[in-house]
Design a protein around this motif. Structure first.
Motif, PDB file in Angstrom:
ATOM      1  N   CYS A  11      59.786 -30.733  -6.472  1.00  0.00           N
ATOM      2  CA  CYS A  11      58.898 -29.627  -6.845  1.00  0.00           C
ATOM      3  C   CYS A  11      57.584 -29.731  -6.071  1.00  0.00           C
ATOM      4  CB  CYS A  11      58.621 -29.663  -8.350  1.00  0.00           C
ATOM      5  SG  CYS A  11      60.100 -29.428  -9.361  1.00  0.00           S
ATOM      6  N   ARG A  12      56.970 -28.557  -5.829  1.00  0.00           N
ATOM      7  CA  ARG A  12      55.702 -28.507  -5.097  1.00  0.00           C
ATOM      8  C   ARG A  12      54.692 -27.672  -5.877  1.00  0.00           C
ATOM      9  NH1 ARG A  12      56.156 -30.388   0.089  1.00  0.00           N
ATOM     10  NH2 ARG A  12      58.299 -30.813   0.774  1.00  0.00           N
ATOM     11  N   ASP A  13      53.382 -27.952  -5.621  1.00  0.00           N
ATOM     12  CA  ASP A  13      52.338 -27.181  -6.295  1.00  0.00           C
ATOM     13  C   ASP A  13      52.090 -25.882  -5.543  1.00  0.00           C
ATOM     14  OD1 ASP A  13      50.898 -27.843  -4.034  1.00  0.00           O
ATOM     15  OD2 ASP A  13      49.659 -29.380  -5.012  1.00  0.00           O
ATOM     16  N   GLU A  14      51.086 -25.160  -5.965  1.00  0.00           N
ATOM     17  CA  GLU A  14      50.803 -23.864  -5.356  1.00  0.00           C
ATOM     18  C   GLU A  14      50.416 -23.981  -3.888  1.00  0.00           C
ATOM     19  OE1 GLU A  14      47.795 -22.195  -7.725  1.00  0.00           O
ATOM     20  OE2 GLU A  14      49.106 -21.773  -9.436  1.00  0.00           O
ATOM     21  N   ASP A  15      49.903 -25.122  -3.493  1.00  0.00           N
ATOM     22  CA  ASP A  15      49.508 -25.348  -2.091  1.00  0.00           C
ATOM     23  C   ASP A  15      50.662 -25.893  -1.245  1.00  0.00           C
ATOM     24  OD1 ASP A  15      46.947 -24.528  -2.677  1.00  0.00           O
ATOM     25  OD2 ASP A  15      46.326 -26.558  -3.281  1.00  0.00           O
ATOM     26  N   GLY A  16      51.821 -26.076  -1.841  1.00  0.00           N
ATOM     27  CA  GLY A  16      52.992 -26.554  -1.098  1.00  0.00           C
ATOM     28  C   GLY A  16      53.102 -28.053  -1.017  1.00  0.00           C
ATOM     29  N   ARG A  17      52.246 -28.766  -1.751  1.00  0.00           N
ATOM     30  CA  ARG A  17      52.315 -30.220  -1.704  1.00  0.00           C
ATOM     31  C   ARG A  17      53.330 -30.734  -2.721  1.00  0.00           C
ATOM     32  NH1 ARG A  17      45.981 -31.408  -2.278  1.00  0.00           N
ATOM     33  NH2 ARG A  17      46.358 -29.831  -3.886  1.00  0.00           N
ATOM     34  N   ALA A  18      54.087 -31.778  -2.346  1.00  0.00           N
ATOM     35  CA  ALA A  18      55.094 -32.339  -3.238  1.00  0.00           C
ATOM     36  C   ALA A  18      54.436 -32.952  -4.464  1.00  0.00           C
ATOM     37  CB  ALA A  18      55.906 -33.389  -2.500  1.00  0.00           C
ATOM     38  N   LEU A  19      54.988 -32.684  -5.655  1.00  0.00           N
ATOM     39  CA  LEU A  19      54.448 -33.230  -6.888  1.00  0.00           C
ATOM     40  C   LEU A  19      54.893 -34.670  -7.121  1.00  0.00           C
ATOM     41  CD1 LEU A  19      54.903 -30.148  -9.245  1.00  0.00           C
ATOM     42  CD2 LEU A  19      52.798 -30.968  -8.163  1.00  0.00           C
ATOM     43  N   ASN A  20      56.101 -34.960  -6.656  1.00  0.00           N
ATOM     44  CA  ASN A  20      56.637 -36.311  -6.826  1.00  0.00           C
ATOM     45  C   ASN A  20      56.597 -36.745  -8.288  1.00  0.00           C
ATOM     46  OD1 ASN A  20      57.197 -36.560  -4.072  1.00  0.00           O
ATOM     47  ND2 ASN A  20      55.094 -37.214  -3.630  1.00  0.00           N
TER      48      ASN A  20
END
Length: 527
Positions: A11-20
């Motif tokens: 899954c990724r946040d709104e900025d496209g970064r992986a949540l891990n």
């Protein structure tokens, strides 16, 4: 070394970064996948690395994978840093491909103990490369050329892509079936070319008319576009190809790459040695009529050989032809003969070296087989021929040196005009030229060696005498080649033996002159 299993998601946040691990849904057992991470032994340059893989559906699957990785790392002893690094290399390579299975524990242990490659599955092509590298250091150049030709033309195109441990009899059989298919195509092309050549010839005498010249030109244009004549791969060649493959696979068995040699169980048509035949008057007449040779191994009669030697006597290579014809040396053995190995007093010469060709370059090697390196007894006439040849060679040397020209002191009995090695093909070319000038029935230079066996039979010898003279390893080889020839000589000797007994001429009316022993002359009614 540290290692663990963990759950992760993509899954990724709104900025496209992986949540891990910060993904709020990881609290649900149905969200994300399980992954493993295991520290590996450092690389050879000391840098750190690890094994990482994800996509496991449960914690148990991830733990099983981690346990297998740790078992692989435990194969080398704790102080065996070299093999620890090799295992690390293997796992690092596997980690780069998510679909690659983990290495089998038993197979990896077996390969590690035997010093085999761990990072790749060996193919037949890999084996051939390794085997030829070894053979380049241990085999004669001519033998190696044969191996490389078989591998390049037949074995590699057909089998190189198969995994070595999965190569079966069926795969090898398919290769030879493919050779048979290619032979059929070559035979058809050769037949088509022969037929086209016939259409290109003007059978009638004189200049063809204009219309026929146009037709012939068109037919010759078609001929130019056709493939050239090619030789088929016959039974003997296929047996040689199998020997090469079998030798390579036996090498693999010796290295413990495999335990079974499929090349040993392929069924091929036996290769029969062509029989040696005499150029009898009937066969010569048939050859002059059709241009066909009765066998690939043809032998001159003593009279035909004498005609050739008489014609060759004025040539500077006469002595080499004499030695081959009378004592059965191979071409390379004769050209490689050294003066230090010739004994005039003992009437012997030692076959210790031979000069063969690699492509076109002459190379000096040991004789063909261990049995070929042997002492050969020579007759008084051959001693005289070699002595006269020695005198001519010394005269050539003096003339060149007096003229300021170089002379190479190679110590060879037969040399070129400058004392250097005599190229083997020079002997063959000179031989063919003399044969053509004398209009003799055709034989190859090597058939002069076969003729030496015929001379042994003509002198009253047998197969064993021929085996010794020609330095064959087994009498089976001698028998396969010369039995038919010896039988023909036997027939001729039988006729000559019968002719030794003097008999009175037959009467003009066809009755024997000895009829008086049973019938009174003029008594037609005698019982």
């Amino acid at each position: 070394m540290k290692g663990s299993t963990y759950r992760r998601c993509y899954c990724r946040d709104e900025d496209g970064r992986a949540l891990n691990k910060s993904c709020p849904q990881l609290s649900s057992r149905r969200h994300g996948v399980w992954a493993v991470r295991q520290e590996l032994p450092p690389r050879q340059d000391g840098t750190r690395r690890s094994f990482s893989r994800s996509g496991y559906s449960s914690a148990k699957d991830a733990q099983d994978a981690l346990d297998q990785v740790r078992a692989l790392l435990a194969i080398p002893d704790g102080d065996d840093t070299e093999n620890q690094t090799r295992i690390g290399d293997l796992l690092e390579e596997v980690s780069k491909n998510a679909k690659a299975p983990l290495p089998d524990l038993a197979e990896t242990r077996r390969r590690l103990v035997r010093g085999q490659k761990l990072t790749a599955t060996m193919t037949v092509g890999d084996l051939l490369d390794e085997w030829l590298d070894v053979k380049r250091k241990s085999r004669k150049k001519t033998t190696l050329n044969g191996y490389e030709s078989h591998v390049r033309v037949h074995i590699r195109p057909a089998l190189a892509h198969y995994r070595l441990d999965r190569l079966g009899v069926g795969h090898v059989q398919q290769m030879f079936d493919g050779i048979d298919d290619a032979n059929e195509a070559v035979a058809a092309e050769n037949q088509a070319r022969r037929a086209q050549e016939a259409r290109c010839r003007w059978a009638k005498g004189g200049r063809p008319p204009a219309k026929e010249r146009e037709r012939l030109a068109a037919e010759r244009a078609k001929l130019a576009e056709m493939p050239p004549y090619r030789r088929i791969t016959g039974p003997a060649s296929k047996q040689a190809i199998r020997r090469t493959l079998r030798t390579a696979l036996n090498f693999a068995i010796g290295r413990e790459y495999i335990t079974f040699n499929p090349a040993s169980f392929v069924e091929l048509t036996p290769a029969k040695r062509p029989p040696g035949l005499l150029w009898t008057d009937e066969r010569v007449a048939r050859w002059r009529e059709t241009g066909e040779r009765p066998s690939s191994v043809m032998v001159w009669t003593p009279e035909q050989l004498g005609q050739f030697l008489d014609a060759a006597e004025g040539d500077r290579l006469y002595a080499v032809f004499h030695v081959i014809a009378h004592h059965g040396l191979r071409r390379g053995e004769a050209v490689g003969l050294d003066w230090e190995h010739v004994s005039f007093a003992g009437r012997q010469l030692l076959v210790a070296k031979e000069i063969t060709v690699d492509g076109w370059t002459p190379i000096e090697t040991t004789p063909k087989t261990d049995g070929s390196a042997d002492v050969v007894s020579i007759d008084r006439e051959t001693v005289a021929v070699l002595q006269a040849h020695r005198e001519r060679q010394l005269a050539e040397r003096s003339e060149r040196l007096d003229a300021g020209l170089p002379w190479a002191d190679t110590g060879k009995v037969f040399t070129d005009e400058g004392g250097g090695w005599l190229h083997p093909e020079t002997v063959s070319e000179t031989f063919r030229a003399i044969v053509a000038d004398e209009d003799l029935p055709p034989i190859n230079l090597r058939d002069l060696r076969h003729g030496a066996a015929a001379l042994i039979k003509a002198a009253g010898g047998d197969l064993h005498d021929a085996k010794v003279k020609l330095r064959h390893s087994t009498i089976t080889l001698t028998s396969d080649t010369y039995m038919t020839l010896f039988r023909e000589y036997e027939d001729e000797l039988t006729e000559k033996a019968a002719a030794v007994v003097p008999r009175a001429r037959k009467a003009a009316d066809g009755t024997s002159a000895h009829a008086s022993l049973t019938q009174e002359p003029g008594n037609d009614d005698a019982p």
